[in-house]
Motif scaffolding. Structure first.
Motif, mmCIF file in Angstrom:
data_model
loop_
_atom_site.group_PDB
_atom_site.id
_atom_site.type_symbol
_atom_site.label_atom_id
_atom_site.label_comp_id
_atom_site.label_asym_id
_atom_site.label_seq_id
_atom_site.Cartn_x
_atom_site.Cartn_y
_atom_site.Cartn_z
ATOM 1 N N ILE A 148 0.853 -1.180 0.000
ATOM 2 C CA ILE A 148 0.000 0.000 0.000
ATOM 3 C C ILE A 148 0.892 1.235 0.000
ATOM 4 C CG2 ILE A 148 -1.782 1.314 1.215
ATOM 5 C CD1 ILE A 148 -2.810 -1.339 0.163
ATOM 6 N N ILE A 149 0.716 2.065 -1.002
ATOM 7 C CA ILE A 149 1.500 3.288 -1.140
ATOM 8 C C ILE A 149 0.617 4.471 -0.769
ATOM 9 C CG2 ILE A 149 2.824 4.734 -2.742
ATOM 10 C CD1 ILE A 149 4.019 1.940 -2.279
ATOM 11 N N VAL A 150 1.161 5.396 0.019
ATOM 12 C CA VAL A 150 0.438 6.604 0.408
ATOM 13 C C VAL A 150 0.915 7.738 -0.498
ATOM 14 C CG1 VAL A 150 -0.103 8.203 2.275
ATOM 15 C CG2 VAL A 150 0.285 5.785 2.794
ATOM 16 N N ASN A 151 0.005 8.254 -1.311
ATOM 17 C CA ASN A 151 0.321 9.338 -2.237
ATOM 18 C C ASN A 151 -0.117 10.691 -1.681
ATOM 19 O OD1 ASN A 151 1.419 7.718 -4.364
ATOM 20 N ND2 ASN A 151 -0.662 7.029 -4.793
ATOM 21 N N LEU A 152 0.071 10.873 -0.392
ATOM 22 C CA LEU A 152 -0.368 12.091 0.264
ATOM 23 C C LEU A 152 0.362 13.311 -0.287
ATOM 24 C CD1 LEU A 152 -2.125 13.435 2.354
ATOM 25 C CD2 LEU A 152 -0.433 12.836 4.092
ATOM 26 N N ASP A 153 1.655 13.178 -0.540
ATOM 27 C CA ASP A 153 2.424 14.312 -1.049
ATOM 28 C C ASP A 153 1.910 14.763 -2.413
ATOM 29 O OD1 ASP A 153 3.315 11.898 -2.100
ATOM 30 O OD2 ASP A 153 5.409 12.498 -2.171
ATOM 31 N N VAL A 154 1.458 13.823 -3.231
ATOM 32 C CA VAL A 154 0.913 14.158 -4.552
ATOM 33 C C VAL A 154 -0.374 14.970 -4.397
ATOM 34 C CG1 VAL A 154 -0.052 13.201 -6.682
ATOM 35 C CG2 VAL A 154 1.941 12.120 -5.623
ATOM 36 N N MET A 155 -1.271 14.508 -3.519
ATOM 37 C CA MET A 155 -2.532 15.230 -3.305
ATOM 38 C C MET A 155 -2.291 16.598 -2.682
ATOM 39 S SD MET A 155 -5.003 13.752 -4.673
ATOM 40 C CE MET A 155 -6.162 14.973 -4.114
ATOM 41 N N MET A 156 -1.320 16.674 -1.791
ATOM 42 C CA MET A 156 -1.001 17.970 -1.179
ATOM 43 C C MET A 156 -0.497 18.949 -2.243
ATOM 44 S SD MET A 156 0.777 16.752 2.383
ATOM 45 C CE MET A 156 1.344 18.408 2.767
ATOM 46 N N ALA A 157 0.315 18.473 -3.152
ATOM 47 C CA ALA A 157 0.821 19.334 -4.225
ATOM 48 C C ALA A 157 -0.320 19.783 -5.134
ATOM 49 C CB ALA A 157 1.897 18.600 -5.023
ATOM 50 N N LYS A 216 -2.042 21.166 10.981
ATOM 51 C CA LYS A 216 -2.904 21.970 11.854
ATOM 52 C C LYS A 216 -4.371 21.632 11.626
ATOM 53 C CE LYS A 216 0.178 25.889 12.503
ATOM 54 N NZ LYS A 216 0.446 27.295 12.195
ATOM 55 N N LYS A 217 -4.781 21.521 10.356
ATOM 56 C CA LYS A 217 -6.176 21.215 10.053
ATOM 57 C C LYS A 217 -6.557 19.806 10.496
ATOM 58 C CE LYS A 217 -6.940 24.413 6.259
ATOM 59 N NZ LYS A 217 -7.454 24.596 4.897
ATOM 60 N N LEU A 218 -5.596 18.862 10.396
ATOM 61 C CA LEU A 218 -5.843 17.477 10.813
ATOM 62 C C LEU A 218 -5.788 17.312 12.325
ATOM 63 C CD1 LEU A 218 -3.833 15.193 8.361
ATOM 64 C CD2 LEU A 218 -6.276 15.151 8.773
ATOM 65 N N GLY A 219 -5.010 18.158 12.969
ATOM 66 C CA GLY A 219 -4.816 18.016 14.405
ATOM 67 C C GLY A 219 -3.819 16.934 14.756
ATOM 68 N N ILE A 220 -2.828 16.721 13.857
ATOM 69 C CA ILE A 220 -1.761 15.764 14.145
ATOM 70 C C ILE A 220 -0.420 16.492 14.075
ATOM 71 C CG2 ILE A 220 -3.078 13.795 13.261
ATOM 72 C CD1 ILE A 220 -1.286 13.790 10.796
ATOM 73 N N THR A 221 0.588 15.880 14.659
ATOM 74 C CA THR A 221 1.907 16.508 14.678
ATOM 75 C C THR A 221 2.555 16.430 13.302
ATOM 76 O OG1 THR A 221 3.074 14.474 15.247
ATOM 77 C CG2 THR A 221 2.244 15.815 17.093
ATOM 78 N N MET A 222 3.518 17.304 13.079
ATOM 79 C CA MET A 222 4.287 17.279 11.837
ATOM 80 C C MET A 222 5.010 15.939 11.705
ATOM 81 S SD MET A 222 4.059 20.021 9.942
ATOM 82 C CE MET A 222 5.603 20.049 9.057
ATOM 83 N N ALA A 223 5.475 15.396 12.822
ATOM 84 C CA ALA A 223 6.179 14.106 12.796
ATOM 85 C C ALA A 223 5.261 12.995 12.297
ATOM 86 C CB ALA A 223 6.722 13.769 14.181
ATOM 87 N N LEU A 251 3.273 9.514 7.548
ATOM 88 C CA LEU A 251 2.297 9.182 6.500
ATOM 89 C C LEU A 251 2.853 9.493 5.113
ATOM 90 C CD1 LEU A 251 -1.095 10.495 7.918
ATOM 91 C CD2 LEU A 251 -0.527 8.139 7.344
ATOM 92 N N LYS A 252 3.448 10.671 4.965
ATOM 93 C CA LYS A 252 3.931 11.112 3.657
ATOM 94 C C LYS A 252 5.081 10.259 3.126
ATOM 95 C CE LYS A 252 4.697 15.375 2.837
ATOM 96 N NZ LYS A 252 5.164 16.748 2.949
ATOM 97 N N THR A 253 5.870 9.679 4.013
ATOM 98 C CA THR A 253 7.049 8.919 3.586
ATOM 99 C C THR A 253 6.800 7.411 3.547
ATOM 100 O OG1 THR A 253 7.896 8.902 5.851
ATOM 101 C CG2 THR A 253 8.673 10.678 4.403
ATOM 102 N N ASN A 254 5.543 7.007 3.608
ATOM 103 C CA ASN A 254 5.169 5.587 3.542
ATOM 104 C C ASN A 254 5.764 4.752 4.667
ATOM 105 O OD1 ASN A 254 3.415 5.153 1.189
ATOM 106 N ND2 ASN A 254 5.125 6.039 0.072
ATOM 107 N N LYS A 255 5.985 5.352 5.826
ATOM 108 C CA LYS A 255 6.521 4.611 6.968
ATOM 109 C C LYS A 255 5.419 4.198 7.940
ATOM 110 C CE LYS A 255 11.065 6.653 6.633
ATOM 111 N NZ LYS A 255 12.081 7.507 7.226
ATOM 112 N N ALA A 256 4.184 4.627 7.675
ATOM 113 C CA ALA A 256 3.066 4.295 8.557
ATOM 114 C C ALA A 256 2.684 2.831 8.382
ATOM 115 C CB ALA A 256 1.873 5.192 8.257
ATOM 116 N N LYS A 257 2.388 2.167 9.466
ATOM 117 C CA LYS A 257 1.936 0.778 9.443
ATOM 118 C C LYS A 257 0.408 0.709 9.391
ATOM 119 C CE LYS A 257 6.022 -1.006 9.912
ATOM 120 N NZ LYS A 257 6.677 -1.573 8.764
ATOM 121 N N ALA A 258 -0.252 1.805 9.756
ATOM 122 C CA ALA A 258 -1.712 1.843 9.779
ATOM 123 C C ALA A 258 -2.165 3.297 9.718
ATOM 124 C CB ALA A 258 -2.232 1.202 11.062
ATOM 125 N N ILE A 259 -3.436 3.466 9.367
ATOM 126 C CA ILE A 259 -4.047 4.795 9.398
ATOM 127 C C ILE A 259 -5.470 4.625 9.913
ATOM 128 C CG2 ILE A 259 -4.723 4.648 6.966
ATOM 129 C CD1 ILE A 259 -4.394 7.726 6.841
#
Length: 75
Positions: free
Chosen positions: A3-12, A23-30, A35-43
């Motif tokens: 599973i690839i996360v294309n979050l950076d593409v959608m953000m662009a 800020k809008k999501l209410g999650i930390t930059m870390a 999520l953006k670097t495909n290191k997340a194991k779950a969402i």
């Protein structure tokens, strides 16, 4: 990972910065970076729902399935 996360593409496409999205999501930059670097194991579905609402997109615009050759070897 298959599973690839294309979050950076959608953000662009939506011209939104990591700082603004976190800020809008209410999650930390870390956590956003994970999520953006495909290191997340779950969402969480609530996070995915919020991403779709903020970015005005569908889950399939953010998540992509790519067949993983390593996974087939382990079956």
């Amino acid at each position: 990972m298959a599973i690839i996360v294309n979050l950076d593409v959608m953000m662009a496409k939506r011209k939104i910065s990591s700082t603004e999205l976190s800020k809008k999501l209410g999650i930390t930059m870390a956590n956003l970076s994970i999520l953006k670097t495909n290191k997340a194991k779950a969402i969480r579905f609530s996070t995915l729902e919020a991403l779709c609402r903020i970015l005005d997109c569908q889950p399939g615009d953010i998540l992509e399935y790519v067949e993983d050759v390593e996974d087939e070897d382990n079956i």
